[in-house]
Design a protein around this motif. Structure first.
Motif, PDB file in Angstrom:
ATOM      1  N   SER A 139       0.843  -1.186   0.000  1.00  0.00           N
ATOM      2  CA  SER A 139       0.000   0.000   0.000  1.00  0.00           C
ATOM      3  C   SER A 139       0.884   1.243   0.000  1.00  0.00           C
ATOM      4  CB  SER A 139      -0.949  -0.029   1.192  1.00  0.00           C
ATOM      5  OG  SER A 139      -0.222  -0.254   2.389  1.00  0.00           O
ATOM      6  N   SER A 140       1.608   1.511   1.105  1.00  0.00           N
ATOM      7  CA  SER A 140       2.563   2.609   1.166  1.00  0.00           C
ATOM      8  C   SER A 140       3.924   2.023   0.846  1.00  0.00           C
ATOM      9  CB  SER A 140       2.557   3.243   2.555  1.00  0.00           C
ATOM     10  OG  SER A 140       3.500   4.280   2.626  1.00  0.00           O
ATOM     11  N   SER A 141       4.406   2.225  -0.369  1.00  0.00           N
ATOM     12  CA  SER A 141       5.548   1.430  -0.821  1.00  0.00           C
ATOM     13  C   SER A 141       6.528   2.256  -1.630  1.00  0.00           C
ATOM     14  CB  SER A 141       5.055   0.253  -1.660  1.00  0.00           C
ATOM     15  OG  SER A 141       4.218   0.736  -2.706  1.00  0.00           O
ATOM     16  N   SER A 174      11.975   5.779   8.254  1.00  0.00           N
ATOM     17  CA  SER A 174      10.549   5.541   8.004  1.00  0.00           C
ATOM     18  C   SER A 174      10.256   4.049   8.116  1.00  0.00           C
ATOM     19  CB  SER A 174      10.164   6.070   6.612  1.00  0.00           C
ATOM     20  OG  SER A 174       8.788   5.888   6.367  1.00  0.00           O
ATOM     21  N   PRO A 175      10.249   3.515   9.332  1.00  0.00           N
ATOM     22  CA  PRO A 175      10.088   2.064   9.507  1.00  0.00           C
ATOM     23  C   PRO A 175       8.743   1.518   9.035  1.00  0.00           C
ATOM     24  CG  PRO A 175       9.988   3.219  11.630  1.00  0.00           C
ATOM     25  CD  PRO A 175      10.435   4.215  10.608  1.00  0.00           C
ATOM     26  N   LYS A 176       7.750   2.407   8.811  1.00  0.00           N
ATOM     27  CA  LYS A 176       6.454   1.930   8.332  1.00  0.00           C
ATOM     28  C   LYS A 176       6.400   1.821   6.812  1.00  0.00           C
ATOM     29  CE  LYS A 176       3.733   3.555  12.255  1.00  0.00           C
ATOM     30  NZ  LYS A 176       2.585   4.383  12.718  1.00  0.00           N
ATOM     31  N   SER A 177       7.392   2.387   6.125  1.00  0.00           N
ATOM     32  CA  SER A 177       7.434   2.262   4.672  1.00  0.00           C
ATOM     33  C   SER A 177       7.769   0.830   4.265  1.00  0.00           C
ATOM     34  CB  SER A 177       8.473   3.220   4.079  1.00  0.00           C
ATOM     35  OG  SER A 177       8.128   4.556   4.302  1.00  0.00           O
ATOM     36  N   LYS A 178       7.162   0.366   3.228  1.00  0.00           N
ATOM     37  CA  LYS A 178       7.501  -0.924   2.649  1.00  0.00           C
ATOM     38  C   LYS A 178       8.512  -0.686   1.531  1.00  0.00           C
ATOM     39  CE  LYS A 178       4.696  -3.290   5.215  1.00  0.00           C
ATOM     40  NZ  LYS A 178       5.234  -4.187   6.269  1.00  0.00           N
ATOM     41  N   ILE A 179       9.677  -1.276   1.673  1.00  0.00           N
ATOM     42  CA  ILE A 179      10.795  -0.971   0.776  1.00  0.00           C
ATOM     43  C   ILE A 179      11.185  -2.214  -0.007  1.00  0.00           C
ATOM     44  CG2 ILE A 179      13.173  -0.127   0.649  1.00  0.00           C
ATOM     45  CD1 ILE A 179      12.606   1.101   3.507  1.00  0.00           C
ATOM     46  N   LEU A 180      11.231  -2.069  -1.310  1.00  0.00           N
ATOM     47  CA  LEU A 180      11.628  -3.152  -2.201  1.00  0.00           C
ATOM     48  C   LEU A 180      12.870  -2.737  -2.970  1.00  0.00           C
ATOM     49  CD1 LEU A 180      11.130  -5.798  -3.821  1.00  0.00           C
ATOM     50  CD2 LEU A 180       9.614  -4.469  -5.300  1.00  0.00           C
ATOM     51  N   ASP A 186      -1.509   7.585 -10.010  1.00  0.00           N
ATOM     52  CA  ASP A 186      -1.037   7.785  -8.635  1.00  0.00           C
ATOM     53  C   ASP A 186       0.026   6.792  -8.214  1.00  0.00           C
ATOM     54  OD1 ASP A 186      -2.687   5.576  -8.585  1.00  0.00           O
ATOM     55  OD2 ASP A 186      -3.549   6.052  -6.626  1.00  0.00           O
ATOM     56  N   LYS A 187       0.382   5.868  -9.094  1.00  0.00           N
ATOM     57  CA  LYS A 187       1.428   4.892  -8.800  1.00  0.00           C
ATOM     58  C   LYS A 187       2.286   4.654 -10.041  1.00  0.00           C
ATOM     59  CE  LYS A 187      -1.240   2.296  -5.325  1.00  0.00           C
ATOM     60  NZ  LYS A 187      -0.387   2.622  -4.160  1.00  0.00           N
ATOM     61  N   LEU A 188       3.460   4.064  -9.808  1.00  0.00           N
ATOM     62  CA  LEU A 188       4.289   3.610 -10.918  1.00  0.00           C
ATOM     63  C   LEU A 188       4.215   2.093 -10.983  1.00  0.00           C
ATOM     64  CD1 LEU A 188       7.653   5.623 -11.124  1.00  0.00           C
ATOM     65  CD2 LEU A 188       5.850   5.454 -12.837  1.00  0.00           C
ATOM     66  N   LYS A 189       4.052   1.584 -12.188  1.00  0.00           N
ATOM     67  CA  LYS A 189       3.999   0.146 -12.392  1.00  0.00           C
ATOM     68  C   LYS A 189       5.344  -0.323 -12.924  1.00  0.00           C
ATOM     69  CE  LYS A 189       0.910  -3.459 -14.101  1.00  0.00           C
ATOM     70  NZ  LYS A 189      -0.360  -3.745 -14.826  1.00  0.00           N
ATOM     71  N   ILE A 190       5.925  -1.309 -12.242  1.00  0.00           N
ATOM     72  CA  ILE A 190       7.241  -1.838 -12.594  1.00  0.00           C
ATOM     73  C   ILE A 190       7.049  -3.202 -13.243  1.00  0.00           C
ATOM     74  CG2 ILE A 190       9.513  -2.497 -11.712  1.00  0.00           C
ATOM     75  CD1 ILE A 190       8.901  -0.733  -9.248  1.00  0.00           C
ATOM     76  N   GLN A 201       2.932  -2.563  -8.566  1.00  0.00           N
ATOM     77  CA  GLN A 201       2.702  -1.122  -8.483  1.00  0.00           C
ATOM     78  C   GLN A 201       3.190  -0.605  -7.136  1.00  0.00           C
ATOM     79  OE1 GLN A 201      -1.027  -0.075 -11.364  1.00  0.00           O
ATOM     80  NE2 GLN A 201      -1.494  -0.504  -9.227  1.00  0.00           N
ATOM     81  N   VAL A 202       3.854   0.546  -7.167  1.00  0.00           N
ATOM     82  CA  VAL A 202       4.355   1.155  -5.930  1.00  0.00           C
ATOM     83  C   VAL A 202       4.043   2.642  -5.943  1.00  0.00           C
ATOM     84  CG1 VAL A 202       6.214  -0.524  -5.599  1.00  0.00           C
ATOM     85  CG2 VAL A 202       6.641   1.538  -6.955  1.00  0.00           C
ATOM     86  N   ASP A 203       4.091   3.229  -4.738  1.00  0.00           N
ATOM     87  CA  ASP A 203       3.800   4.653  -4.606  1.00  0.00           C
ATOM     88  C   ASP A 203       4.932   5.536  -5.122  1.00  0.00           C
ATOM     89  OD1 ASP A 203       1.300   4.226  -3.268  1.00  0.00           O
ATOM     90  OD2 ASP A 203       2.443   3.657  -1.491  1.00  0.00           O
ATOM     91  N   HIS A 204       6.155   5.047  -5.002  1.00  0.00           N
ATOM     92  CA  HIS A 204       7.295   5.867  -5.400  1.00  0.00           C
ATOM     93  C   HIS A 204       8.452   4.963  -5.817  1.00  0.00           C
ATOM     94  CE1 HIS A 204       9.615   9.659  -5.399  1.00  0.00           C
ATOM     95  NE2 HIS A 204      10.644   8.898  -5.041  1.00  0.00           N
ATOM     96  N   VAL A 205       9.184   5.391  -6.831  1.00  0.00           N
ATOM     97  CA  VAL A 205      10.386   4.690  -7.279  1.00  0.00           C
ATOM     98  C   VAL A 205      11.594   5.595  -7.096  1.00  0.00           C
ATOM     99  CG1 VAL A 205      11.633   3.789  -9.293  1.00  0.00           C
ATOM    100  CG2 VAL A 205       9.245   3.147  -8.930  1.00  0.00           C
ATOM    101  N   ILE A 206      12.620   5.070  -6.432  1.00  0.00           N
ATOM    102  CA  ILE A 206      13.932   5.723  -6.378  1.00  0.00           C
ATOM    103  C   ILE A 206      14.835   4.960  -7.326  1.00  0.00           C
ATOM    104  CG2 ILE A 206      15.950   6.272  -4.960  1.00  0.00           C
ATOM    105  CD1 ILE A 206      14.107   6.390  -2.529  1.00  0.00           C
TER     106      ILE A 206
END
Length: 531
Positions: free
Chosen positions: A16-18, A39-45, A301-305, A313-318
């Protein structure tokens, strides 16, 4: 270690928040590290295309003999340690402070090696010029009384530089600025050599504003590089100053240390980073997964990888991958990502147990190929005296370890115009052996040797780089808004400390400005370029 990360299928991740981080090099791992802590609540991939993380950072202990690449074998302390990529780190500035703080937090203190500024390897630097290895002056008295041939006309150019008219150019090449303010000799033989050591690049092509900004700012600030170097430097940002302030040693390490490293090589930092991340419940690392495409979701509202035969799909891509690769993933929807070239470098490691080295310093670099005095083995960037530069990595302290760097912007002259995929490692080994024979008089057979060819390993910030980043920033804001940010060696610094620092600053900006979560502001990772 939480090993389940490498077995997760890409499609099984439904966040959800990713945040997805593309690339598992030092920039990607650092971004994941800082984000997971802040940000320990962020889901990080973290998505890495190869079998291993760390990018060009690779340390390997190898057995006796010749190795055509770094062998994948268990670590044996009786074998010799060779570095494929970065071998030492500078503790200065925000980047150095960030790595020191990270190493302390990861409890690596017992693994670290600090080389004092009084060590011969810190004091003695060399440039091969006029058929000899020139020792660079280490003091004003040696500059005046004991000038080597490579320093001819340098003192005079320093004295006359303050009277040279200033330039109104927004950017120019390193060569252009130094030749204009000092002279052609300094530009080709001194700055040209330094450029080989940092970028494996061409001083006539690289942007002074983006590679040696201190020279650019000194002229703009004081009308003279010499006067400007003795004046106040540009202030650090709040985030950069905070990195320095985090160190609780009062600046002692920076004052006393030239470089630092690790007993088992630079990859020690990478391994500990991965171990730390694998233990965090909100971090998942996937390797051997090739990302094919990035697109915005239907509602934007999301980026699809898309990766191989799956997607998420994630909220943000670095993105920390090379900008050229990102350009392909975004289907060339942004400008300038593919403008800069990257150079190929051959790294050839040698270790001898039957020779002595008459030079007690860090190593030598070679001048620009347009120098009046041509180097005898074309394409040689320089040679690092590893056994001098980093003590304490070997049980046998009598070993002489050397690393030859070849290619870079001189790749064609080094290897006869052959492409990276056409070059035989044994041929590269022969060329490097010839370099050691010609430059250092070494004809003995090494007990250990290893060749690694690193394709497109160092981005080249050619003239106009900063202006192009500013344009890229504006288009990223317009096209992708809160969805995408970038960091890594393609943008604001190629060194390991720069990569760590910029990942930390990006994460801080994303969180402090509300770019993640509430999406109050847009942060691209290039915001600092336009400030």
């Amino acid at each position: 270690m939480r090993t389940r990360a490498i077995y997760l299928t890409f499609s099984s991740l439904n966040m959800s928040s990713s945040v997805a981080i593309l690339g598992g090099g030092i920039s990607g791992l650092s971004a994941a590290y800082y984000l997971s802590k802040a940000s320990p609540k962020s889901k990080i991939l973290v998505i890495e295309g190869s079998k291993r993380v760390g990018g060009w950072i690779r340390s390997q202990r190898v057995p006796p003999g010749f190795h055509s690449s770094a062998p994948s074998i268990p670590t044996d302390p009786n074998n010799v340690l060779f570095e494929v990529g970065p071998r030492s780190l500078r503790p200065v500035g925000p980047g150095g402070a960030a790595i020191l703080s990270m190493s302390n937090d990861l409890e690596l203190q017992q693994e670290m090696i600090f080389v004092s500024k009084t060590d011969p390897s810190a004091k003695n630097r060399y440039i091969y010029y006029q058929d000899q290895i020139n020792t660079l002056p280490t003091s004003l008295s040696s500059l005046i009384l004991n000038q080597p041939p490579v320093f001819k006309s340098v003192l005079k150019s320093i004295m006359t530089e303050p009277f040279v008219p200033t330039s109104t150019k927004d950017d120019e090449s390193l060569y252009s600025l130094v030749a204009r303010r000092f002279n052609d000799h300094v530009a080709l033989n001194l700055v040209g050599a330094i450029t080989h050591g940092i970028y494996a690049g061409d001083a006539k092509q690289l942007s002074v504003k983006s590679t040696m900004r201190i020279l650019y700012e000194a002229e703009k600030r004081s009308g003279s590089v010499v006067r400007g170097m003795f004046g106040k430097t540009a202030p650090l940002s709040i985030g950069e100053q905070a990195m320095i302030d985090e160190l609780d040693d009062g600046g002692k390490t920076t004052r006393e240390t030239s470089v630092f490293g690790f007993k088992q090589g630079t990859e020690t930092l990478v391994s500990k980073l991965r171990l730390y991340l694998s233990q965090q419940s909100n971090v998942t690392i996937i390797t051997e997964k090739q990302v094919k495409k990035l697109t915005k979701s239907k509602n934007g509202d999301k980026l699809k990888i898309y990766a191989d035969d799956s997607s998420v799909q994630v909220d943000h891509v670095i993105s920390t991958i090379p900008s050229k690769k990102l350009d392909i993933l975004l289907q060339k929807s942004l400008p300038n990502l593919s403008h800069n070239p990257s150079v190929d470098v051959a790294v050839i490691n040698f270790a001898y147990d039957n020779i002595s080295l008459k030079y007690n310093g860090f190593g030598f670099l070679t001048p620009h190929p347009d120098s009046h005095y041509k180097i005898p083995v074309p394409g040689t960037l320089g040679v690092v005296f590893d056994s001098n530069a980093m003590h304490g990595q070997e049980k046998n302290d009598k070993l002489v370890k050397l690393t030859v760097m070849m290619g870079g912007h001189m790749w064609n002259s080094a290897f006869g115009g052959l492409r990276v995929d056409q070059v035989d490692p044994e041929f590269v080994h022969q060329r490097a052996s010839e370099a050691l024979r010609v430059y250092l008089g070494i004809e003995e057979t090494p007990k250990y040797s290893m060749v690694n060819i690193l394709p497109e390993c160092i981005p080249q910030y050619v003239v106009g780089h900063e202006a192009r980043l500013g344009e890229l920033h504006q288009h990223m804001k317009q096209e992708y808004g809160h969805l995408l940010s970038v960091t890594g060696a393609s943008y604001l610094g190629v060194s390991v400390p720069d990569c760590v620092k910029n990942s930390k600053l990006l994460v801080q900006d994303l969180l402090k400005t509300g770019a993640l979560g509430l999406r109050e502001n847009v942060v691209t990772g290039l915001n600092r370029v336009i400030q």
